[in-house]
Every structure is written in C-alpha cells, then in structure tokens.
Motif scaffolding. Structure first.
Motif, PDB file in Angstrom:
ATOM      1  N   ALA A   1       9.366 -34.844 -50.233  1.00 52.85           N
ATOM      2  CA  ALA A   1       9.238 -34.031 -50.056  1.00 52.85           C
ATOM      3  C   ALA A   1       8.031 -34.555 -49.399  1.00 52.85           C
ATOM      4  CB  ALA A   1       9.082 -32.736 -51.166  1.00 52.85           C
ATOM      5  N   PHE A   2       7.550 -33.451 -48.550  1.00 54.40           N
ATOM      6  CA  PHE A   2       6.627 -33.522 -47.637  1.00 54.40           C
ATOM      7  C   PHE A   2       6.091 -32.090 -46.934  1.00 54.40           C
ATOM      8  CE2 PHE A   2       9.595 -37.048 -47.174  1.00 54.40           C
ATOM      9  CZ  PHE A   2       8.479 -38.446 -46.631  1.00 54.40           C
ATOM     10  N   ARG A   3       4.821 -32.037 -47.159  1.00 59.40           N
ATOM     11  CA  ARG A   3       3.998 -30.779 -47.167  1.00 59.40           C
ATOM     12  C   ARG A   3       2.982 -30.959 -46.735  1.00 59.40           C
ATOM     13  NH1 ARG A   3       3.272 -27.765 -52.676  1.00 59.40           N
ATOM     14  NH2 ARG A   3       1.284 -25.938 -50.895  1.00 59.40           N
ATOM     15  N   VAL A   4       2.253 -30.176 -45.359  1.00 58.75           N
ATOM     16  CA  VAL A   4       0.633 -30.444 -44.564  1.00 58.75           C
ATOM     17  C   VAL A   4       0.341 -29.369 -45.914  1.00 58.75           C
ATOM     18  CG1 VAL A   4       0.060 -29.074 -42.604  1.00 58.75           C
ATOM     19  CG2 VAL A   4       1.987 -29.776 -42.803  1.00 58.75           C
ATOM     20  N   MET A   5      -1.225 -30.497 -45.940  1.00 55.11           N
ATOM     21  CA  MET A   5      -1.885 -29.883 -47.047  1.00 55.11           C
ATOM     22  C   MET A   5      -2.924 -30.910 -46.828  1.00 55.11           C
ATOM     23  SD  MET A   5      -1.658 -29.992 -51.295  1.00 55.11           S
ATOM     24  CE  MET A   5      -0.624 -27.886 -50.662  1.00 55.11           C
TER      25      MET A   5
ATOM     26  N   ILE B   1       2.268 -35.643 -48.712  1.00 59.95           N
ATOM     27  CA  ILE B   1       0.964 -34.630 -48.151  1.00 59.95           C
ATOM     28  C   ILE B   1      -0.079 -35.396 -47.349  1.00 59.95           C
ATOM     29  CG2 ILE B   1       1.122 -33.549 -50.529  1.00 59.95           C
ATOM     30  CD1 ILE B   1      -2.047 -34.619 -49.543  1.00 59.95           C
ATOM     31  N   ASP B   2      -0.316 -34.852 -46.261  1.00 59.75           N
ATOM     32  CA  ASP B   2      -0.969 -34.600 -45.374  1.00 59.75           C
ATOM     33  C   ASP B   2      -1.338 -33.104 -44.145  1.00 59.75           C
ATOM     34  OD1 ASP B   2      -1.075 -37.869 -43.093  1.00 59.75           O
ATOM     35  OD2 ASP B   2      -1.804 -36.026 -42.152  1.00 59.75           O
ATOM     36  N   PHE B   3      -2.773 -34.206 -43.572  1.00 56.01           N
ATOM     37  CA  PHE B   3      -3.078 -32.656 -43.106  1.00 56.01           C
ATOM     38  C   PHE B   3      -3.326 -32.157 -41.885  1.00 56.01           C
ATOM     39  CE2 PHE B   3      -7.622 -34.170 -41.532  1.00 56.01           C
ATOM     40  CZ  PHE B   3      -6.785 -35.154 -40.978  1.00 56.01           C
ATOM     41  N   LEU B   4      -1.560 -33.371 -40.908  1.00 51.17           N
ATOM     42  CA  LEU B   4      -1.822 -33.507 -39.527  1.00 51.17           C
ATOM     43  C   LEU B   4      -0.119 -33.029 -39.835  1.00 51.17           C
ATOM     44  CD1 LEU B   4      -2.828 -36.338 -38.007  1.00 51.17           C
ATOM     45  CD2 LEU B   4      -3.924 -33.624 -37.836  1.00 51.17           C
ATOM     46  N   GLU B   5       0.119 -31.782 -39.541  1.00 48.35           N
ATOM     47  CA  GLU B   5       2.059 -30.993 -38.680  1.00 48.35           C
ATOM     48  C   GLU B   5       2.818 -32.277 -37.783  1.00 48.35           C
ATOM     49  OE1 GLU B   5       2.470 -27.426 -37.499  1.00 48.35           O
ATOM     50  OE2 GLU B   5       0.769 -26.829 -38.589  1.00 48.35           O
ATOM     51  N   HIS B   6       1.433 -33.059 -37.144  1.00 50.75           N
ATOM     52  CA  HIS B   6       3.042 -33.482 -36.508  1.00 50.75           C
ATOM     53  C   HIS B   6       3.377 -34.945 -37.843  1.00 50.75           C
ATOM     54  CE1 HIS B   6       4.779 -36.359 -33.802  1.00 50.75           C
ATOM     55  NE2 HIS B   6       3.873 -36.967 -33.450  1.00 50.75           N
ATOM     56  N   PRO B   7       2.846 -35.496 -38.071  1.00 46.20           N
ATOM     57  CA  PRO B   7       3.594 -36.794 -38.924  1.00 46.20           C
ATOM     58  C   PRO B   7       4.064 -36.596 -39.798  1.00 46.20           C
ATOM     59  CG  PRO B   7       0.693 -36.379 -39.643  1.00 46.20           C
ATOM     60  CD  PRO B   7       1.706 -36.002 -38.153  1.00 46.20           C
ATOM     61  N   ILE B   8       4.171 -34.815 -40.444  1.00 45.55           N
ATOM     62  CA  ILE B   8       5.072 -34.738 -41.162  1.00 45.55           C
ATOM     63  C   ILE B   8       5.711 -34.055 -40.710  1.00 45.55           C
ATOM     64  CG2 ILE B   8       5.299 -32.418 -43.002  1.00 45.55           C
ATOM     65  CD1 ILE B   8       3.218 -34.200 -44.428  1.00 45.55           C
ATOM     66  N   ALA B   9       5.990 -34.213 -39.804  1.00 44.99           N
ATOM     67  CA  ALA B   9       7.385 -32.789 -39.436  1.00 44.99           C
ATOM     68  C   ALA B   9       8.210 -34.644 -39.164  1.00 44.99           C
ATOM     69  CB  ALA B   9       6.868 -32.643 -37.712  1.00 44.99           C
ATOM     70  N   GLN B  10       7.693 -35.836 -38.754  1.00 44.00           N
ATOM     71  CA  GLN B  10       8.222 -37.213 -38.282  1.00 44.00           C
ATOM     72  C   GLN B  10       8.314 -37.471 -40.385  1.00 44.00           C
ATOM     73  OE1 GLN B  10       6.870 -40.340 -36.195  1.00 44.00           O
ATOM     74  NE2 GLN B  10       5.869 -39.064 -35.793  1.00 44.00           N
ATOM     75  N   ALA B  11       8.004 -37.398 -41.118  1.00 37.94           N
ATOM     76  CA  ALA B  11       8.459 -37.882 -42.357  1.00 37.94           C
ATOM     77  C   ALA B  11       9.696 -37.303 -42.590  1.00 37.94           C
ATOM     78  CB  ALA B  11       7.242 -37.674 -43.119  1.00 37.94           C
ATOM     79  N   LYS B  12       9.800 -35.753 -42.701  1.00 38.59           N
ATOM     80  CA  LYS B  12      11.063 -34.963 -42.710  1.00 38.59           C
ATOM     81  C   LYS B  12      12.335 -35.363 -42.307  1.00 38.59           C
ATOM     82  CE  LYS B  12       8.737 -31.176 -44.570  1.00 38.59           C
ATOM     83  NZ  LYS B  12       7.917 -29.134 -44.298  1.00 38.59           N
ATOM     84  N   ARG B  13      11.768 -35.662 -40.965  1.00 43.53           N
ATOM     85  CA  ARG B  13      13.688 -36.336 -40.433  1.00 43.53           C
ATOM     86  C   ARG B  13      13.455 -37.312 -40.813  1.00 43.53           C
ATOM     87  NH1 ARG B  13      10.437 -33.743 -35.885  1.00 43.53           N
ATOM     88  NH2 ARG B  13       9.365 -35.934 -35.411  1.00 43.53           N
ATOM     89  N   LYS B  14      12.554 -38.308 -40.951  1.00 41.02           N
ATOM     90  CA  LYS B  14      13.117 -39.732 -41.545  1.00 41.02           C
ATOM     91  C   LYS B  14      14.117 -39.412 -42.816  1.00 41.02           C
ATOM     92  CE  LYS B  14       9.384 -42.683 -39.920  1.00 41.02           C
ATOM     93  NZ  LYS B  14       8.410 -43.213 -40.668  1.00 41.02           N
ATOM     94  N   ALA B  15      13.335 -38.938 -43.472  1.00 45.79           N
ATOM     95  CA  ALA B  15      14.124 -38.291 -45.283  1.00 45.79           C
ATOM     96  C   ALA B  15      15.567 -38.033 -44.944  1.00 45.79           C
ATOM     97  CB  ALA B  15      12.833 -37.361 -45.973  1.00 45.79           C
ATOM     98  N   ALA B  16      15.604 -37.270 -43.674  1.00 43.67           N
ATOM     99  CA  ALA B  16      16.935 -36.124 -43.624  1.00 43.67           C
ATOM    100  C   ALA B  16      17.861 -37.235 -42.840  1.00 43.67           C
ATOM    101  CB  ALA B  16      16.577 -35.295 -42.131  1.00 43.67           C
ATOM    102  N   ALA B  17      17.219 -38.353 -41.844  1.00 46.96           N
ATOM    103  CA  ALA B  17      18.596 -39.193 -41.637  1.00 46.96           C
ATOM    104  C   ALA B  17      18.355 -40.346 -42.448  1.00 46.96           C
ATOM    105  CB  ALA B  17      17.520 -40.276 -40.711  1.00 46.96           C
TER     106      ALA B  17
END
Length: 206
Positions: A87-91, A65-81
């Motif tokens: 699982a990653f959540r903005v929180m 979890i992180d409170f910023l959307e941008h790094p969470i979006a990057q983390a999700k892309r890395k996980a998919a790649a």
C-alpha cells in the motif's frame, strides 16, 4: 553543524528528472538486513517504492508513505505491474499518527537527514506512535565522514544517539554507503557512493 535543509520543490524537481537515489532496485543495506526485519513494515519516505516492494515480495504486509504525489503514483504502478499488495499513501512523515495503524518494523532510506533540528524531534516522536514497543527502525542516513558539499546534512553518531535518546534504544550503528545512479555528472559524492550510517534502533518496550 549546518542544517542544509532541502525544500519540497527540490525533491519535486529531482523526481521530475532522474533522482540520484532512485536506482530501480532496493538499497543494498536493506537487502543485507532483510532477515532482521520482521512483521508489518512501514517504509517512511518511500519514494518510488523499490524498498517497499522488495519487502512485500518477501511476504511483509507493507505500507510506504511519501509527501510527494508523483513518486507515490509510480510506486502504485510498480506494485500493480508486479502483482504485489504493498500500500502506498501520500503523507507527511511528521503526521504518522494519521495512519491509524502500528507496525512491527520501519525503514528509513535517506529521510532522517533531510529534517531541520526541530522537525527531526517531531519525526522521531511521530515514529514512536506507529512502531510498536519492541519494534525496530532500520535507518540509513548521510554520515559526517562524507566530505562537506552538496546533498543533505551530514549526521554524526552522537546526533543519532541524541535524537533517539527517549523511547528508543540504539542497538547498532555501522558504516555503509548509499548506492546512487552511476552518472559522474550528477554525483558529487565519494566514489563508490555517499558514506552513510546504517542504524538499527529499537522502540522501548515500556
């Protein structure tokens, strides 16, 4: 001790550029501690997810979890790649009760030291709601041995013990360093990386 609490905008600007702590791999202290970390894992303040993904690759069911959307979006892309099921959540880390879940272990890579005194207490209480009794928190924060200057608050061992005096047991604190990007124009910290404390803290069993 001066609080030196960074703003949300500070972190947004850091991720818009090259955040010095975003090193493209897990922090070495967590690699070294990997055998101690068990079960379902929560990565609090996960940034772009390198620590989370390291543990997901080792087979841990992992949530970052992180409170910023941008790094969470990057983390999700890395996980998919990488084909990893993290699982990653903005929180907000002060609202961990909203996860609706509990974990065997948690890691904190440089989040604890950003809070004000008041929010630090809220954060520790929030962690107690999601780390199961007997579970452990693995935490790295700036040390008061790091010379004063830029960056987050310097934390003493006494402050760590005080923060976790209720519902937790501090099992160990050792000297460590954060690895940062090797850019002499960007790093005002000690040569070899900012001095830190690496802590293992157990949630009380009852």
């Amino acid at each position: 001790m001066a609080q030196n609490v960074p703003s949300k905008e500070h972190f947004q600007q850091a991720y818009d550029g090259s955040a010095p702590w975003d090193i493209g791999k897990p922090q070495p202290v967590f690699v070294e501690a990997a055998e101690q970390i068990t079960g379902r894992l929560l990565d609090v303040g996960c940034g772009t997810g390198e620590n989370s993904l390291f543990f997901a690759e080792r087979g841990h069911p992992t949530t970052g979890i992180d409170f910023l959307e941008h790094p969470i979006a990057q983390a999700k892309r890395k996980a998919a790649a990488r084909g990893l099921p993290a699982a990653f959540r903005v929180m907000d880390a002060l609202r961990l009760d909203q996860l609706g879940d509990v974990f065997d272990s948690a890691i904190d890579c440089g989040l604890f030291h950003v809070f004000s005194d008041e929010d630090r207490a809220h954060y520790v209480n929030a962690l107690a709601r999601v780390v199961q009794p007997g579970g452990r928190l693995f935490l790295i924060c700036f040390s008061d041995l790091e010379p004063p200057g830029d960056g987050p608050r310097r934390i003493s061992q006494a402050e760590i013990h005080a923060a976790f005096a209720d519902d937790w047991q501090v099992e160990s604190i050792r000297q460590a360093r954060f690895e940062t990007r090797r850019d002499p124009h960007q790093s005002p910290f000690s040569e070899g990386g900012p001095l830190a404390w690496f802590c293992v803290i157990r949630r009380s069993a009852g």
